[in-house]
Scaffold this active site. Structure first.
Site, short mmCIF file in Angstrom:
data_model
loop_
_atom_site.label_atom_id
_atom_site.label_comp_id
_atom_site.label_asym_id
_atom_site.label_seq_id
_atom_site.Cartn_x
_atom_site.Cartn_y
_atom_site.Cartn_z
N GLY A 1 1.51 14.21 12.77
CA GLY A 1 1.42 12.99 13.58
C GLY A 1 0.12 12.25 13.30
N ARG B 1 1.28 23.61 17.74
CA ARG B 1 1.32 22.37 18.52
C ARG B 1 2.53 22.39 19.45
NH1 ARG B 1 0.69 18.15 21.26
NH2 ARG B 1 0.41 16.07 20.36
N GLU C 1 -8.53 5.45 -23.79
CA GLU C 1 -9.52 4.39 -23.92
C GLU C 1 -9.22 3.28 -22.92
OE1 GLU C 1 -10.36 5.23 -28.67
OE2 GLU C 1 -9.65 3.25 -28.04
N PRO C 2 -10.16 2.35 -22.70
CA PRO C 2 -9.93 1.30 -21.70
C PRO C 2 -8.62 0.55 -21.86
CG PRO C 2 -12.22 1.30 -22.36
CD PRO C 2 -11.53 2.30 -23.25
N GLY C 3 -8.18 0.35 -23.11
CA GLY C 3 -6.93 -0.38 -23.33
C GLY C 3 -5.82 0.49 -23.86
N GLN D 1 14.40 20.42 16.08
CA GLN D 1 15.22 20.48 14.87
C GLN D 1 14.72 19.53 13.77
OE1 GLN D 1 19.43 18.93 14.50
NE2 GLN D 1 19.86 21.13 14.54
N GLU E 1 -1.82 13.11 -17.85
CA GLU E 1 -0.98 13.87 -18.78
C GLU E 1 0.35 13.16 -19.04
OE1 GLU E 1 -1.50 16.48 -20.58
OE2 GLU E 1 -3.36 17.32 -19.77
#
Length: 376
Positions: free
Chosen positions: A336, A265, A124-126, A276, A360
């Site tokens: 990057g 790349r 609930e909201p609160g 490395q 959760e």
């Protein structure tokens, strides 16, 4: 861990996620949702009835099998794995576990086919992690109940056809006065409020739901009267392991994009992966994903065996959620500047995975549970 049938279902999910979900992640993210046809297709393929008993048209899959499929769907699209999680762990599963014969036969077949998506209305909201403090009320009227209140952050809230609603039925009993109700969303008084605009997982709708003089019969009570909180608490381990599996899936997707990019790349005359610093980062990413997956599956085995594993479930969610954010961040770093652009999937996956540390039960709540367990 997986039997032959479960392996076949996992492979089907992997192909489906790679071919039918992942390629459309950018478009659905920008649109703020996916077409209804996608959810319907997931239902036809059986992904929305994995935990449903076979007698009701489901697969009757083990928790181990379900977690494997959760990882695959999450690797394809985080938001759709949340839809699947809430639908089955939060709604279908509780009906199968606690429902009457009439409730099971009424709701589960359509849910297993994906024709009726489920939602779980607790927050609930609160009131977030403090489930015992909910304010939504259910008043006894005649041979039924009238529900009034507001629920917040409801996954599947706008899409759902059936909802489990937690409401106070005995205000004087505190946490022992909460009941779970099965409420079809076309019931008068069930009102979908705003659909939230979110950082990520935009294929999973998150809505505010208002219950305004929403009337249901006695047959809407799920489980025992005033036993809604124990019902909810009994589902926590299952749900947390499922979110951990989801986090593993999204981390794996980000890792695979980063690995592919690092091989293609070229910088300073060699592929990125031959530097490395990049190679070691990829090695760490792969190691963390593998550790998280193994722990998720070992905890799922405990669930299947009926072993109490609340501590392990909290550990799985805690570790996997934080691992996934690190891995997704590293995936951006390997890309990057391109990793910061929406043209590349790692930007979206990074946004999608962040909520795994919130719903959760936040990761701080998981730490609280773990320390209570180890200190007892």
């Amino acid at each position: 861990m997986l039997d032959e049938t479960e392996q076949q279902i996992r492979e089907t999910a992997r192909r489906y996620a790679a071919e039918k979900l992942a390629p459309f992640g950018y478009d659905w993210d920008q649109a703020g949702g996916c077409p209804d046809t996608v959810v319907a297709e997931m239902g036809r393929l059986g992904f929305l009835g994995l935990l449903a008993p076979e007698v009701y048209g489901g697969s009757g899959l083990s928790f181990v099998g379900f977690m494997a499929v959760m990882e695959e769907i999450a690797a394809g699209n985080g938001g759709l794995s949340t839809l699947m999680h809430v639908h089955q762990m939060g709604t279908l599963g509780p009906i199968a576990k606690f429902g009457t014969a009439e409730q099971k036969s009424r709701f589960i077949p359509a849910m297993a086919r994906g024709e009726a998506i489920g939602a779980f209305l607790l927050t609930e909201p609160g009131t977030g992690s403090d489930a015992a403090s909910i304010k939504t009320r259910a008043r006894r009227v005649g041979n039924g109940w009238v529900l009034d209140g507001t629920k917040q952050f409801i996954s599947n809230g706008a899409r759902a056809k059936i909802a489990i609603v937690l409401a106070v039925t005995d205000p004087d009993a505190g946490k022992r006065g909460i009941t779970a109700f099965l409420v079809p969303t076309d019931t008068p008084g069930y009102v979908v409020g705003r659909v939230e605009k979110k950082l990520g997982q935009r294929t999973s709708d998150t809505a505010q739901i208002t219950l305004e003089n929403c009337r249901v019969g006695d047959d809407a009570v799920l489980g025992d009267l005033n036993r809604g909180l124990p019902l909810t608490l009994s589902l926590l381990a299952d749900g947390r392991v499922s979110i951990a599996a989801q986090a593993v899936g999204m981390a794996r997707a980000a890792f695979e994009h980063a690995l592919s990019y690092a091989k293609e790349r070229v910088t300073f005359g060699v592929p990125l992966i031959e530097h490395q610093a990049v190679a070691f980062r990829l090695a760490d990413m792969a190691t963390q994903i593998e550790i998280a997956r193994n722990f998720v599956m070992s905890t799922a085995e405990k669930l299947d065996d009926g072993i109490e594993c609340l501590k392990e479930a909290s550990m799985a969610k805690l570790f996997a959620g934080e691992m996934a954010e690190r891995v997704c961040s590293d995936a951006i770093q390997i890309h990057g500047g391109y990793g910061y652009l929406q043209d590349f999937p790692v930007e979206r996956i990074y946004r999608d995975v962040r909520v795994c540390q919130i719903y959760e039960g936040t990761n701080d709540i998981q730490r609280l549970i773990i320390v209570r367990k180890i200190a007892s």
